[in-house]
Design an enzyme around this catalytic site. Sequence first.
Site, PDB file in Angstrom:
ATOM      1  N   PRO A  12       0.786  -1.221   0.000  1.00 37.56           N
ATOM      2  CA  PRO A  12       0.000   0.000   0.000  1.00 37.56           C
ATOM      3  C   PRO A  12       0.824   1.280   0.000  1.00 37.56           C
ATOM      4  CG  PRO A  12      -0.844  -1.543   1.618  1.00 37.56           C
ATOM      5  CD  PRO A  12       0.398  -2.151   1.047  1.00 37.56           C
ATOM      6  N   ASN A  13       0.381   2.216  -0.804  1.00 33.89           N
ATOM      7  CA  ASN A  13       0.908   3.591  -0.884  1.00 33.89           C
ATOM      8  C   ASN A  13       2.238   3.725  -1.622  1.00 33.89           C
ATOM      9  OD1 ASN A  13      -1.290   4.777   0.596  1.00 33.89           O
ATOM     10  ND2 ASN A  13      -0.416   3.841   2.422  1.00 33.89           N
ATOM     11  N   ARG A  20       4.814  11.252  -2.704  1.00 29.44           N
ATOM     12  CA  ARG A  20       4.482  10.996  -1.310  1.00 29.44           C
ATOM     13  C   ARG A  20       5.668  11.340  -0.397  1.00 29.44           C
ATOM     14  NH1 ARG A  20       4.518   4.930   1.266  1.00 29.44           N
ATOM     15  NH2 ARG A  20       3.654   5.510   3.278  1.00 29.44           N
ATOM     16  N   TYR A  25      10.748   9.527   1.617  1.00 32.99           N
ATOM     17  CA  TYR A  25      10.845   8.398   0.685  1.00 32.99           C
ATOM     18  C   TYR A  25      11.594   8.717  -0.607  1.00 32.99           C
ATOM     19  CZ  TYR A  25       7.374   6.427   3.840  1.00 32.99           C
ATOM     20  OH  TYR A  25       6.734   5.948   4.955  1.00 32.99           O
ATOM     21  N   ASN A  76       8.526  -4.931  -0.152  1.00 27.44           N
ATOM     22  CA  ASN A  76       8.253  -3.749   0.668  1.00 27.44           C
ATOM     23  C   ASN A  76       6.750  -3.763   0.926  1.00 27.44           C
ATOM     24  OD1 ASN A  76       7.896  -1.370   1.975  1.00 27.44           O
ATOM     25  ND2 ASN A  76       9.070  -0.110   0.525  1.00 27.44           N
ATOM     26  N   ALA A  79       2.810  -0.272   5.091  1.00 30.64           N
ATOM     27  CA  ALA A  79       2.277  -0.316   6.457  1.00 30.64           C
ATOM     28  C   ALA A  79       1.829  -1.720   6.881  1.00 30.64           C
ATOM     29  CB  ALA A  79       1.116   0.671   6.581  1.00 30.64           C
ATOM     30  N   HIS A  82       3.624  -3.624   9.651  1.00 34.21           N
ATOM     31  CA  HIS A  82       3.504  -3.380  11.088  1.00 34.21           C
ATOM     32  C   HIS A  82       2.321  -4.091  11.737  1.00 34.21           C
ATOM     33  CE1 HIS A  82       6.527  -0.491  10.066  1.00 34.21           C
ATOM     34  NE2 HIS A  82       5.695   0.196   9.291  1.00 34.21           N
ATOM     35  N   GLU A 100      12.732  -8.633   3.311  1.00 37.35           N
ATOM     36  CA  GLU A 100      11.951  -7.438   3.672  1.00 37.35           C
ATOM     37  C   GLU A 100      12.798  -6.197   3.414  1.00 37.35           C
ATOM     38  OE1 GLU A 100      10.790  -7.490   7.812  1.00 37.35           O
ATOM     39  OE2 GLU A 100      10.225  -5.366   7.790  1.00 37.35           O
ATOM     40  N   HIS A 102      12.758  -1.716   3.165  1.00 36.32           N
ATOM     41  CA  HIS A 102      12.088  -0.437   3.386  1.00 36.32           C
ATOM     42  C   HIS A 102      12.988   0.674   2.887  1.00 36.32           C
ATOM     43  CE1 HIS A 102       9.115  -2.416   5.877  1.00 36.32           C
ATOM     44  NE2 HIS A 102      10.113  -3.058   6.467  1.00 36.32           N
ATOM     45  N   LEU A 103      12.385   1.671   2.277  1.00 31.98           N
ATOM     46  CA  LEU A 103      13.141   2.847   1.861  1.00 31.98           C
ATOM     47  C   LEU A 103      13.675   3.599   3.080  1.00 31.98           C
ATOM     48  CD1 LEU A 103      10.323   3.653  -0.554  1.00 31.98           C
ATOM     49  CD2 LEU A 103      12.670   3.735  -1.392  1.00 31.98           C
ATOM     50  N   ARG A 109      12.064   6.027  13.216  1.00 31.52           N
ATOM     51  CA  ARG A 109      10.860   6.824  12.966  1.00 31.52           C
ATOM     52  C   ARG A 109       9.887   6.662  14.142  1.00 31.52           C
ATOM     53  NH1 ARG A 109       8.631   5.813   7.149  1.00 31.52           N
ATOM     54  NH2 ARG A 109       7.454   7.683   7.762  1.00 31.52           N
ATOM     55  N   ARG A 113       6.272   2.144  13.965  1.00 29.73           N
ATOM     56  CA  ARG A 113       6.973   1.563  12.816  1.00 29.73           C
ATOM     57  C   ARG A 113       8.121   0.657  13.232  1.00 29.73           C
ATOM     58  NH1 ARG A 113       4.834   4.418   8.377  1.00 29.73           N
ATOM     59  NH2 ARG A 113       4.342   6.531   9.018  1.00 29.73           N
TER      60      ARG A 113
END
Length: 150
Positions: A12-13, A20, A25, A76, A79, A82, A100, A102-103, A109, A113
């Site tokens: 998602p996203n 964004r 990101y 990736n 969300a 989490h 896994e 993540h950017l 953060r 997260r």
Amino acid sequence: MSTISILVLNGPNLSRLGKREPEVYGRRTLGDINRELVESFPEVTFEFFQTEDEGAMLEKLFHCEDKGGFRGVVLNAGALTHYSIALRDAISAVTVPVVEVHLSNIYAREEFRRTSVISEVCQGVISGFGANSYHLGVRAILGLNHSTQP
Ligand code: DQA
């Protein structure tokens, strides 16, 4: 013809990359990132899939497993990382190795997260290197020695 296939799966996203929160990101779009992967790893045949939908993500993972022939999955999960126990169970249910990525550095953060419910069932985690996290994820898959289990 290439015999190394890798699925790059985005949740998602991540379709919104470029627009964004670029300070978090970066300014590359998902299309840019995917193109750069193809350019950087000519020996790899990539399949790219992005979805806003948890169920579609699980189905893609199962499709990849059932089709066979994939060296691994660079994931990736956005969300879903989490909170999605369904995604965690799906990763546990497949034999294809999942890395896994993540950017952003999810440990630097917000508190929520810092928990990934999928890390435990992934081969490993790469977080915080921007678009390069995907490249490192591909390298991790290419370096996996199938005869040496951790
Ligand atoms: C992300 C980090 C997640 O916390 C967030 O929900 C995302 C992107 C990353 O690539 O840094 O959507 O996975």
